[in-house]
Design a protein around this motif. Sequence first.
Motif, short mmCIF file in Angstrom:
data_model
loop_
_atom_site.label_atom_id
_atom_site.label_comp_id
_atom_site.label_asym_id
_atom_site.label_seq_id
_atom_site.Cartn_x
_atom_site.Cartn_y
_atom_site.Cartn_z
N ALA A 1 10.22 -1.47 -3.02
CA ALA A 1 9.01 -1.79 -2.44
C ALA A 1 8.72 -3.30 -2.39
O ALA A 1 8.14 -3.87 -1.44
CB ALA A 1 7.71 -1.03 -2.71
N GLU A 2 9.30 -3.99 -3.31
CA GLU A 2 9.19 -5.35 -3.65
C GLU A 2 10.25 -5.78 -4.19
O GLU A 2 10.80 -5.38 -5.28
CB GLU A 2 7.74 -5.78 -4.59
N PHE A 3 11.03 -6.80 -3.63
CA PHE A 3 12.10 -7.57 -3.97
C PHE A 3 12.14 -8.89 -4.15
O PHE A 3 11.95 -9.50 -3.12
CB PHE A 3 13.57 -6.83 -3.22
N ARG A 4 12.37 -9.49 -5.34
CA ARG A 4 12.34 -11.02 -5.50
C ARG A 4 10.95 -11.85 -4.76
O ARG A 4 11.09 -12.63 -4.21
CB ARG A 4 13.59 -11.67 -4.87
N GLY A 5 9.93 -10.80 -4.66
CA GLY A 5 8.76 -11.34 -4.03
C GLY A 5 8.36 -10.79 -2.77
O GLY A 5 7.50 -10.99 -2.17
N TRP A 6 9.59 -10.32 -2.18
CA TRP A 6 9.56 -9.93 -0.64
C TRP A 6 9.07 -8.41 -0.44
O TRP A 6 9.69 -7.57 -1.20
CB TRP A 6 10.84 -10.17 -0.09
N LYS A 7 7.71 -8.14 0.13
CA LYS A 7 7.32 -6.90 0.16
C LYS A 7 7.57 -6.19 1.51
O LYS A 7 7.88 -6.65 2.45
CB LYS A 7 5.83 -7.01 0.15
N VAL A 8 7.65 -4.63 1.18
CA VAL A 8 8.04 -3.86 2.47
C VAL A 8 6.73 -4.00 3.12
O VAL A 8 5.75 -3.96 2.43
CB VAL A 8 8.55 -2.49 2.18
N PRO A 9 6.66 -4.06 4.48
CA PRO A 9 5.34 -3.91 5.28
C PRO A 9 4.66 -2.38 4.70
O PRO A 9 5.08 -1.47 4.74
CB PRO A 9 5.74 -3.79 6.67
#
Length: 221
Positions: free
Chosen positions: A182-190
Amino acid sequence: MKIDVVTLFPELFETPLRTSLLGKAVASGVVDVGVHDLREHGLGKHRSVDDEPYGGGAGMVMRPEPIFDAVEVLKEPDSHVVLLSARGHRLDHARVEQLSQHRHVILICGRYEGVDERVAEHLVDDEISIGDYVLAGGEVAALVVIEAVTRMIPGVLGNPSSLETESHSRGLLEHPHYTRPAEFRGWKVPDVLLSGDHAEVERWRHEHAKEVTRRRRPDLG
Ligand code: JCE
């Protein structure tokens, strides 16, 4: 469905026809693909398939006799004969769907500068291009046609409803897809995609499909 391919490079088809979705469709028998070496119909001791162009110019042209001979061995009354070429009708979803309705399709793959015009005029039902660029020959284009057509055959895809909802069936490009984490390298899924609200998820997907289509392919809108 039966697809026969006429080519000078039958080995180019081996791995693609044994791999992934296409490999499974061929192994299960929902599509039967025959690959035929045009060289077997070549002329003379050297099994020649090409010659210089009448009128002069660079490169070689494929002679008509080997192609007519190869196709006439395979052709049945209801066969649909297709020539792959850079000057054909451009392949799109509608044409893939139309091709998938035929019981028997014969794909002719040219090489060199192309094939003698009498093939296009008197042997072929349809001339198809996979896009506005020039390949070295028709083989890779034929593989594109085979893969796209095979996906349309009932039973090839696990989930039949995925055909109608996917890009190009609806005239829109695909919405963004996400999976874990749900979060990857600080990039979140909407957040909406994690909400469990299926109506809101559908609304979000449709809006984003329209937006990506408007930006990248305004011609599809
Ligand atoms: C092919 C060639 C035209 C010079 C046979 C190219 C299809 N969408 C496509 N792009 N390119 C092709 C294609 C298909 C068959 C042949 N060539 C090369 N074509 C002018 C050279 C020869």
